[in-house]
Enzyme design. Sequence first.
Site, PDB file in Angstrom:
ATOM      1  N   ALA A 262       0.846  -1.187   0.000  1.00  0.00           N
ATOM      2  CA  ALA A 262       0.000   0.000   0.000  1.00  0.00           C
ATOM      3  C   ALA A 262       0.882   1.237   0.000  1.00  0.00           C
ATOM      4  O   ALA A 262       2.107   1.126   0.134  1.00  0.00           O
ATOM      5  CB  ALA A 262      -0.892   0.013   1.241  1.00  0.00           C
ATOM      6  N   MET A 263       0.260   2.398  -0.159  1.00  0.00           N
ATOM      7  CA  MET A 263       1.038   3.632  -0.224  1.00  0.00           C
ATOM      8  C   MET A 263       0.315   4.754   0.516  1.00  0.00           C
ATOM      9  O   MET A 263      -0.878   4.978   0.305  1.00  0.00           O
ATOM     10  CB  MET A 263       1.270   4.005  -1.699  1.00  0.00           C
ATOM     11  N   GLU A 264       1.078   5.458   1.339  1.00  0.00           N
ATOM     12  CA  GLU A 264       0.522   6.414   2.287  1.00  0.00           C
ATOM     13  C   GLU A 264       0.292   7.815   1.738  1.00  0.00           C
ATOM     14  O   GLU A 264       0.315   8.782   2.501  1.00  0.00           O
ATOM     15  CB  GLU A 264       1.461   6.501   3.494  1.00  0.00           C
ATOM     16  N   HIS A 297      -0.606   0.834   9.421  1.00  0.00           N
ATOM     17  CA  HIS A 297       0.717   1.314   8.972  1.00  0.00           C
ATOM     18  C   HIS A 297       0.582   2.571   8.104  1.00  0.00           C
ATOM     19  O   HIS A 297       1.226   3.593   8.370  1.00  0.00           O
ATOM     20  CB  HIS A 297       1.422   0.198   8.197  1.00  0.00           C
ATOM     21  N   GLU A 298      -0.264   2.505   7.091  1.00  0.00           N
ATOM     22  CA  GLU A 298      -0.375   3.660   6.186  1.00  0.00           C
ATOM     23  C   GLU A 298      -0.976   4.855   6.915  1.00  0.00           C
ATOM     24  O   GLU A 298      -0.568   5.993   6.706  1.00  0.00           O
ATOM     25  CB  GLU A 298      -1.214   3.311   4.946  1.00  0.00           C
ATOM     26  N   HIS A 301       1.628   6.609   9.014  1.00  0.00           N
ATOM     27  CA  HIS A 301       2.556   7.415   8.218  1.00  0.00           C
ATOM     28  C   HIS A 301       2.127   8.881   8.154  1.00  0.00           C
ATOM     29  O   HIS A 301       2.951   9.752   7.868  1.00  0.00           O
ATOM     30  CB  HIS A 301       2.626   6.889   6.785  1.00  0.00           C
TER      31      HIS A 301
HETATM   32  N1  B3K Z   1       5.926   3.722   1.490  1.00  0.00           N
HETATM   33  C1  B3K Z   1       5.367   2.653   0.728  1.00  0.00           C
HETATM   34  C2  B3K Z   1       6.374   1.849  -0.017  1.00  0.00           C
HETATM   35  C3  B3K Z   1       6.809   2.422  -1.310  1.00  0.00           C
HETATM   36  C4  B3K Z   1       7.660   1.449  -2.085  1.00  0.00           C
HETATM   37  C5  B3K Z   1       8.236   2.061  -3.291  1.00  0.00           C
HETATM   38  N2  B3K Z   1       8.901   1.095  -4.131  1.00  0.00           N
HETATM   39  C6  B3K Z   1       4.536   1.748   1.569  1.00  0.00           C
HETATM   40  C7  B3K Z   1       4.809   1.762   3.016  1.00  0.00           C
HETATM   41  O1  B3K Z   1       5.864   1.456   3.498  1.00  0.00           O
HETATM   42  O2  B3K Z   1       3.930   2.153   3.739  1.00  0.00           O
HETATM   43 ZN    ZN Z   2       5.638   2.356   5.331  1.00  0.00          ZN
END
Ligand code: B3K
Ligand code: ZN
Length: 869
Positions: A262-264, A297-298, A301
Amino acid sequence: MSQKTAKYRKDYQAPAFTIEQVDLTFELDPQQTRVTNTMVVTRQGTHDEPLVLDGEALTLISLTLDGDPVSADDYSVTDQQLTLNTDKSRFTLTVVNDINPSENKALEGLYLAQNTYCTQCEAEGFRRITYYLDRPDVLAKFTTTVIADKQQYPFLLSNGNLIKRDQQGDKHIAVWQDPFPKPSYLFALVAGDFDVLRDTFTTCEGRTVELELFVDKGNLDRAEHAMTSLKNAMRWDEQRFGLVYDLDIYMIVAVDFFNMGAMENKGLNVFNAKYVLANPATATDQDFLNVESVIGHEYFHNWTGNRITCRDWFQLSLKEGLTVFRDQEFSSDLGSRAVNRIQDVKVIRSHQFTEDAGPMAHPIRPDKVLEMNNFYTVTVYNKGAEVIRMIHSLLGEAGFQKGMKLYVERHDGQAVTCEDFVTAMEDANGVDFTQFRNWYAQAGTPQVKADVAYDRAKQQVRLTLRQHTPATPGQDHKDPFHIPVKVSALAPSGAVIELSESLLELTEKEQTFVLNGDFANKLAADEQPVLSLFDDFSAPVKVERDIRQQDLLVLMAHAPDPVSRWDASQQLFASLIHRAIAAQTTVKLDDDTVAACRALLQSDSDPALIALALTLPNAATLADSYDEIPVEQLRHNLQQLKRQLAAALAEPMQARYDELTEQLRSHSYQLEGRDIAMRQLRNTLLLYLAEVNTEADWFVEQYQLTDNMTDTLAVLQATAWTQHPAAEDLLQRFDQRWQGEKLVMDKWFQTQALADHERTVERVQQLMQHSDFSIDNPNRVYSLLAAFTQNLAQFHRADGAGYRLVGEVIERLNNSNPQVASRLLSAFMSWKRYDPARQALMKQQLEQLQALPKLASDLQEKVENSLSA
Ligand code: B3K
Ligand code: ZN
């Protein structure tokens, strides 16, 4: 693709320009999306350096400076950069460029997959959208206008708040504004058609936040758990960390095509559907727990990552280590702390220790990076979290929170370093972490040798600890680490002996600690105390210790720390296997170990902890003790030990299985601690029962009686992994029932990829033709091929068929999705730890990749490091 060159942490320079404000307009089109990017740029230095913007795979249409077209003499463009010569110190630059989202199979930048436009910018994907200062220390306020066909893409989303909506013929327009300055890696845009689950959250300050969860049409019945998890995460962060959400809206979009979990992105998280969608019929208990953890987690962040971000990518662990620590604590506060901790320890031992011992070993704060995407590792994330956990152990919860408070006060709105974090912890607590910083600077797993001597006359234990860290590539010499060692003591009877100290700090190469305690009252004249070391896995180290089997049995039954009890069981099993391999014989389960397992099985301990203790260490963990991994011997002895245990305890295992089945069947499926734990034990027992009970009908019956995916999958795995007579029948039933349900079918792929069967390679090859498999979808590749690389005996099949299979897939993915290719490549990196024949075969695959005309930087870095190590 032009070859990238490595960057070094020591070369960091502050940006020569900043961007205060950026206005983006996207006219979405599958092949030709037009991006208009207007930036307010300010020069930082005094020199008249040119402005150098990052940009890859872009077609430049026009360039305007303060309203005037830029003449051809004043700029130049390469396949990686746009350089603008100007002596202005503050100006507005408008870049217009085109991109092709439908051709983007790398899933980085803006891509179109399954009729959804979606972005992934971390780490350096924004430069595939437009020309920009694509580095995390440039923080700008973003306004984003999205224009697309209204019918096909009814939802147009970006970061921040929706400030305007409009219509233009068949198209509609949405304008989003994010009030918080952010680096480009947190930018997001999504356009598509979804079902939406809506809710609200009232913050502790009384503000109402709109919550929106976007899922593929028809999936609303799988979205509830993610929403509940989000609300739990928001509440938990307020209560435990005092951190409150800051925007009026929080959106999560679940997509099918996604490289990672996933991505925050600020206010608009994008998730792999795997970490959102769950209901009892399609998801296992573990899936539900994973959803909770990734949603947490996200969300976490938002403060540790977004409000306070990284100065440069070498500092990735600043946000990831800390945020993993926070999500681990979240899961532990809501669920079973011991079970969560044991699972985290398993990840470190089976994956992180391997990484630390391989050619890509790096400190949690790396010094040299070629392809940043290669550094989203178990080292940066999970060992990073262990380092934060050690700070927490050294300072205690109150001290740690004091440090967090100061960190947030000092650095809110900034892009900072790991050093800034440690300094905040020091300053808030008046401590000196000079030596502790070695955890950030040095790679490798410390080995700690422990000697325990009991002095009856003095009523003291003398504990001598020696630390040594093996060299890693580029780091020959290691200074001693500052290692927190949690200890406790027991009498052979199991009685706990209070010690004068429970937290020791090992800082020297060799150090002796004198422990006083209530030995006299707890020990008979001829008895020795049993010391439990590194309780709760208080440091990510390997412990070497001569410990008698009878002492391990005492620890397994009675250690006050549940992690140490589990660890003792693992050491017992591991030592049986290691001894057999050393003596070149077959492992032999002894009566004392059987008795201990029986007692545990029949005890009223937490069923989940019983399950974990009765689960043998995995091959990767056992392999870690060898310079040359004995593939066949490990496989043979692991299998033998499992069969012997199953045979020795067949009756009590069946009895407990039946009892658990009855208890669980008395009510319908519940996602609740006690039930989860009971299912875990029941299904662990099933894996043993399949070794000794070959009645196909009984297993088919177990399969038919299940009312949830946890139990369904357990029967499938138990039979598939033991080559049980019921296996093929059940695999077929599962396929028929779930075909088309991609996330569910991933479990089916994975189960077969992990089966230790002499034809697994051929099976995997055949499954790549299955209608639900697609090499373009990362989840499919992970569940079939990445899983297969974890299959010790079959991936490492002596004829090299496993290597060739995965090698070919890597070669294909090199062209379409290098990030996924790079993940698969990890399996080849430890080639030097196998026998000469396997080494040659693995090396051949690496060399074949190296010879490719267009090797992606992701692969280039790993191949070069592996071959030169
Ligand atoms: N920050 C993203 C991960 C991005 C990966 C890029 N290749 C997810 C996370 O750690 O929450
Ligand atoms: Zn992360």
